[in-house]
Motif scaffolding. Structure first.
Motif, PDB file in Angstrom:
ATOM      1  N   VAL A 106       0.852  -1.189   0.000  1.00  0.00           N
ATOM      2  CA  VAL A 106       0.000   0.000   0.000  1.00  0.00           C
ATOM      3  C   VAL A 106       0.890   1.242   0.000  1.00  0.00           C
ATOM      4  O   VAL A 106       1.761   1.387   0.873  1.00  0.00           O
ATOM      5  N   THR A 107       0.697   2.106  -0.955  1.00  0.00           N
ATOM      6  CA  THR A 107       1.589   3.261  -1.122  1.00  0.00           C
ATOM      7  C   THR A 107       1.653   4.130   0.127  1.00  0.00           C
ATOM      8  O   THR A 107       2.739   4.522   0.575  1.00  0.00           O
ATOM      9  N   ASN A 108       0.492   4.448   0.687  1.00  0.00           N
ATOM     10  CA  ASN A 108       0.478   5.326   1.863  1.00  0.00           C
ATOM     11  C   ASN A 108       1.165   4.685   3.069  1.00  0.00           C
ATOM     12  O   ASN A 108       1.807   5.373   3.856  1.00  0.00           O
ATOM     13  N   VAL A 109       1.020   3.367   3.203  1.00  0.00           N
ATOM     14  CA  VAL A 109       1.698   2.660   4.296  1.00  0.00           C
ATOM     15  C   VAL A 109       3.204   2.714   4.090  1.00  0.00           C
ATOM     16  O   VAL A 109       3.974   2.938   5.040  1.00  0.00           O
ATOM     17  N   ARG A 110       3.657   2.522   2.875  1.00  0.00           N
ATOM     18  CA  ARG A 110       5.089   2.594   2.579  1.00  0.00           C
ATOM     19  C   ARG A 110       5.627   4.005   2.837  1.00  0.00           C
ATOM     20  O   ARG A 110       6.737   4.165   3.346  1.00  0.00           O
ATOM     21  N   ARG A 111       4.823   4.997   2.473  1.00  0.00           N
ATOM     22  CA  ARG A 111       5.237   6.381   2.741  1.00  0.00           C
ATOM     23  C   ARG A 111       5.370   6.622   4.242  1.00  0.00           C
ATOM     24  O   ARG A 111       6.294   7.326   4.693  1.00  0.00           O
ATOM     25  N   PHE A 112       4.440   6.059   5.005  1.00  0.00           N
ATOM     26  CA  PHE A 112       4.524   6.200   6.458  1.00  0.00           C
ATOM     27  C   PHE A 112       5.779   5.513   6.991  1.00  0.00           C
ATOM     28  O   PHE A 112       6.437   6.016   7.915  1.00  0.00           O
TER      29      PHE A 112
END
Length: 314
Positions: free
Chosen positions: A209-215
């Motif tokens: 998940v992109t947002n999880v990776r960004r976090f």
């Protein structure tokens, strides 16, 4: 039902209500007293992550757990009985113990400031080569528990000085409550801090998940900055709390100069700032306390390192 038994139940109810009120009083008093230790607690939380720096990530939580157990032993087994005895038989000594601890905090804070400004470092640093990881880990834990003993003594002394409870057992429960809550809060926070980068790395590697990776990336990048911020906040807290203890302590023993300077400035600034008077006045007092702490700590550091030749724990 026999009237004697009814009277007994009434007495038991009265005792129970009194005990309940005492527990509430102890909790309230402990909460108020614990808030006074905030500066030392911040310092403790800021210092502790350094003890796992340079060691295997798999050993971080076991080391923090070992330090946590040592901290509880320091507070509950070593310091608590002594604090109760002092409060019962020699309460006038508490202010002097507070000032000794305050002077130590001033020294520690001033030494950190001097090192940041290019002064010599004292004692082992995390850059030293680790020849024997097991021995180094044992040494780190022992050093952390020794440092914790000093900070815990200051926490307990501040708490004892603030507790307004009539009996020794109430003071004992109040001290134990503060000791337990502070220890769990400090070392629980430290555990979260030191594992932040591991959590971030795992999120980055395993999540799609992109947002999880960004976090995850955010956590990885935030970790070094958080440690730097904690170090800065811890230094400020040491100087402010240590200086404030000296200001208050000297006033209590009849030397009023520092107290008059700090509170005179606080009242003058508060009187000139209207709606913000409370906050700005307090900041003024804290800043002056910090300057006093820095000056005293610098003098102590000079005497220890330049006159006596003390180079820190190795």
């Amino acid at each position: 039902m026999p009237s004697g038994l009814v009277a007994l139940f009434d007495d038991v109810a009265v005792i129970a209500r009194a005990a309940s009120a005492s527990v509430d009083d102890i909790a309230v008093a402990a909460g108020k007293a614990g808030s006074k230790t905030a500066g030392v607690v911040i310092d403790d939380a800021a210092v502790t992550p350094s003890y796992v720096t340079g060691l295997s990530p798999s050993r971080e939580l076991p080391i923090i757990w070992a330090i946590t157990k040592g901290s509880l032993f320091n507070k509950l087994i070593i310091l608590l009985p002594g604090a109760i005895l002092l409060s019962e038989f020699l309460p006038q000594a508490i202010i002097w113990i507070l000032m000794l601890g305050g002077a130590f905090l001033c020294y520690e804070g001033a030494e950190k400031v001097m090192e940041k400004l290019g002064g010599a470092k004292h004692g082992k640093t995390v850059e030293d080569e680790i020849a024997d990881p097991q021995a180094f880990e044992t040494q780190r834990i022992a050093g952390a528990i020794r440092t914790d003993l000093i900070l815990s003594a200051e926490i307990m002394a501040i708490t004892l000085n603030e507790l307004d409870l009539p009996t020794w057992w109430e003071r004992g429960l109040g001290l134990a409550l503060v000791a337990f809550v502070v220890t769990v809060a400090v070392y629980g926070s430290v555990a979260l801090i030191v594992k932040m980068d591991d959590v971030g790395l795992r999120l980055l590697r395993e999540s799609e998940v992109t947002n999880v990776r960004r976090f995850g990336v955010f956590l990885l990048r935030a970790m070094p900055k958080l440690l730097i911020a904690l170090s800065f906040i811890g230094t400020i807290a040491m100087l402010w709390v240590g200086g404030g203890i000296i200001v208050h302590g000297t006033h209590e023993v009849g030397i009023h100069l520092l107290y008059d300077i700090a509170h005179g400035a606080e009242y003058a600034v508060a009187g000139a700032t209207g709606a913000l008077s409370g906050v700005v006045g307090w900041v003024t007092y804290a800043a002056i306390s910090g300057v006093i702490g820095l000056a005293l700590g610098a003098v102590i550091a000079f005497v220890l390192h330049k006159v006596i030749g003390y180079e820190g724990a190795h």
